[in-house]
Design a protein around this motif. Structure first.
Motif, PDB file in Angstrom:
ATOM      1  N   VAL A  59     -24.677  46.384  29.920  1.00  0.00           N
ATOM      2  CA  VAL A  59     -24.313  47.103  31.148  1.00  0.00           C
ATOM      3  C   VAL A  59     -25.258  48.279  31.382  1.00  0.00           C
ATOM      4  O   VAL A  59     -25.741  48.487  32.501  1.00  0.00           O
ATOM      5  CB  VAL A  59     -22.849  47.583  31.084  1.00  0.00           C
ATOM      6  N   TYR A  60     -25.534  49.046  30.336  1.00  0.00           N
ATOM      7  CA  TYR A  60     -26.436  50.203  30.469  1.00  0.00           C
ATOM      8  C   TYR A  60     -27.800  49.785  31.025  1.00  0.00           C
ATOM      9  O   TYR A  60     -28.380  50.478  31.873  1.00  0.00           O
ATOM     10  CB  TYR A  60     -26.609  50.878  29.110  1.00  0.00           C
ATOM     11  N   LEU A  61     -28.331  48.651  30.546  1.00  0.00           N
ATOM     12  CA  LEU A  61     -29.615  48.160  31.029  1.00  0.00           C
ATOM     13  C   LEU A  61     -29.617  48.029  32.540  1.00  0.00           C
ATOM     14  O   LEU A  61     -30.586  48.404  33.215  1.00  0.00           O
ATOM     15  CB  LEU A  61     -29.919  46.802  30.386  1.00  0.00           C
ATOM     16  N   ARG A  62     -28.508  47.548  33.091  1.00  0.00           N
ATOM     17  CA  ARG A  62     -28.464  47.271  34.525  1.00  0.00           C
ATOM     18  C   ARG A  62     -28.114  48.495  35.366  1.00  0.00           C
ATOM     19  O   ARG A  62     -28.637  48.665  36.454  1.00  0.00           O
ATOM     20  CB  ARG A  62     -27.483  46.122  34.768  1.00  0.00           C
ATOM     21  N   THR A  63     -27.238  49.355  34.846  1.00  0.00           N
ATOM     22  CA  THR A  63     -26.834  50.528  35.626  1.00  0.00           C
ATOM     23  C   THR A  63     -27.832  51.677  35.511  1.00  0.00           C
ATOM     24  O   THR A  63     -28.136  52.341  36.504  1.00  0.00           O
ATOM     25  CB  THR A  63     -25.457  51.033  35.163  1.00  0.00           C
ATOM     26  N   ASN A  64     -28.371  51.910  34.321  1.00  0.00           N
ATOM     27  CA  ASN A  64     -29.166  53.114  34.081  1.00  0.00           C
ATOM     28  C   ASN A  64     -30.659  52.869  33.956  1.00  0.00           C
ATOM     29  O   ASN A  64     -31.443  53.814  34.097  1.00  0.00           O
ATOM     30  CB  ASN A  64     -28.677  53.821  32.806  1.00  0.00           C
ATOM     31  N   ILE A  65     -31.069  51.654  33.678  1.00  0.00           N
ATOM     32  CA  ILE A  65     -32.495  51.355  33.551  1.00  0.00           C
ATOM     33  C   ILE A  65     -33.010  50.622  34.791  1.00  0.00           C
ATOM     34  O   ILE A  65     -33.982  51.037  35.426  1.00  0.00           O
ATOM     35  CB  ILE A  65     -32.765  50.520  32.282  1.00  0.00           C
ATOM     36  N   LEU A  66     -32.347  49.530  35.152  1.00  0.00           N
ATOM     37  CA  LEU A  66     -32.750  48.769  36.340  1.00  0.00           C
ATOM     38  C   LEU A  66     -32.203  49.378  37.623  1.00  0.00           C
ATOM     39  O   LEU A  66     -32.685  49.069  38.718  1.00  0.00           O
ATOM     40  CB  LEU A  66     -32.274  47.316  36.218  1.00  0.00           C
ATOM     41  N   HIS A  67     -31.169  50.226  37.490  1.00  0.00           N
ATOM     42  CA  HIS A  67     -30.531  50.902  38.632  1.00  0.00           C
ATOM     43  C   HIS A  67     -30.012  49.908  39.669  1.00  0.00           C
ATOM     44  O   HIS A  67     -30.156  50.104  40.876  1.00  0.00           O
ATOM     45  CB  HIS A  67     -31.502  51.894  39.282  1.00  0.00           C
ATOM     46  N   HIS A  68     -29.407  48.851  39.177  1.00  0.00           N
ATOM     47  CA  HIS A  68     -28.775  47.872  40.059  1.00  0.00           C
ATOM     48  C   HIS A  68     -27.310  48.247  40.288  1.00  0.00           C
ATOM     49  O   HIS A  68     -26.654  48.754  39.371  1.00  0.00           O
ATOM     50  CB  HIS A  68     -28.821  46.480  39.432  1.00  0.00           C
ATOM     51  N   PRO A  69     -26.794  47.987  41.468  1.00  0.00           N
ATOM     52  CA  PRO A  69     -25.352  48.150  41.673  1.00  0.00           C
ATOM     53  C   PRO A  69     -24.594  47.169  40.788  1.00  0.00           C
ATOM     54  O   PRO A  69     -24.908  45.980  40.759  1.00  0.00           O
ATOM     55  CB  PRO A  69     -25.156  47.818  43.159  1.00  0.00           C
TER      56      PRO A  69
END
Length: 280
Positions: free
Chosen positions: A149-159
């Motif tokens: 989850v962190y990869l997508r919310t905080n690194i990739l900045h995806h909704p």
């Protein structure tokens, strides 16, 4: 004249069909390619009665999309400790809400995410069009929420959207076992990913259908409405509209200030989701 007008499109059709046949008969899925680092190691899961043995659960700390060293941990769980499951949906921009994951909580031992997705080789980028032509294998990656989850919310900045499932004990256990079965099968007998007919998100939606007590009409191979399909199957809260649930389901803002490796990362997510979705 009419025959001459029709011969070109007919020839193109035959040529395209021939290419597809060649691709289908000359390529075979594999487990031994030069995989990207964070997809190289698959999780091993064994179940013996109430005991669940998981080896190589991914828990990578990302500094950026390319700056990370894959790390893993082993953990033993109890099926009887399963407490809750959540539906997680990642918005991929032009492809819509196309990546679907399931997260399971074991009492006092945190959450484990199952993420079916195309398995990419080094230097390879995903293309939905290429995914129609046996270009990628399909794998179910298993990771901590502080990774997946962190990869997508905080690194990739995806909704990213999260929904608490409303499951009884039998449904919860069946959902988990179905995901384990699928992960184990793909780690032993590889299959090609297909953007429409064998996508990662389609895997999750078939699992949802297998545990649902209420049906959702139509095929399950289009992932863009996974939350709506779960709602129709009555796997989510149904005393408010799906539009309201979706509007309150985004978790990206709730964890924006989190740092890689925060021990309370999952607590931040689930506290916010629980308060909002219970308070609607």
């Amino acid at each position: 004249m009419a025959f001459k007008d029709n011969i070109l499109p007919f020839t193109v059709f035959l040529a395209t069909a021939a290419v597809l046949v060649v691709i289908r008969t000359s390529t075979h899925p594999s487990l031994t390619r030069d995989w990207q680092p964070n997809q190289k190691t698959l999780t091993s899961i064994e179940i013996n009665g109430d005991d669940v043995f998981m080896r190589n659960i991914r828990s990578t700390r990302y500094q950026s999309e390319t700056n990370f060293v894959p790390t893993y941990f082993d953990h033993d769980y109890k099926l009887s400790d399963l407490e809750q499951a959540c539906l997680i949906i990642e918005d991929l921009g032009g492809m819509g809400r196309a990546h679907v994951m399931l997260s399971f909580e074991f009492h006092g031992q945190g959450w484990v995410v199952f993420s079916p997705e195309p398995r990419l080789e080094n230097g390879e980028e995903f293309s939905a069009v290429a995914g129609l032509f046996r270009r990628y294998e399909l794998a179910t990656l298993v990771a901590a929420e502080s990774d997946a989850v962190y990869l997508r919310t905080n690194i990739l900045h995806h909704p990213v959207y999260m929904y608490d499932f409303r499951l009884d004990e039998a449904q919860l256990r069946m959902m988990f076992l179905e995901m384990v079965s699928r992960e184990t099968s793909l780690s032993r007998d590889p299959e090609f990913y297909h953007t429409i007919f064998n996508s990662g998100s389609g895997q999750v939606m078939h699992v949802m259908r297998s545990v649902a007590k209420h049906s959702s009409p139509g095929p399950l191979f289009m992932p863009i409405h996974a939350d709506r399909r779960a709602y129709e199957m009555r796997l989510l809260r149904t005393d408010v509209s799906i539009n309201i649930l979706h509007g309150q389901g985004m978790i990206t803002d709730d964890v924006r200030g989190s740092q890689a490796g925060d021990a309370d990362f999952s607590d931040k997510i689930h506290k916010a989701v629980g308060q909002i979705q219970e308070g609607l």
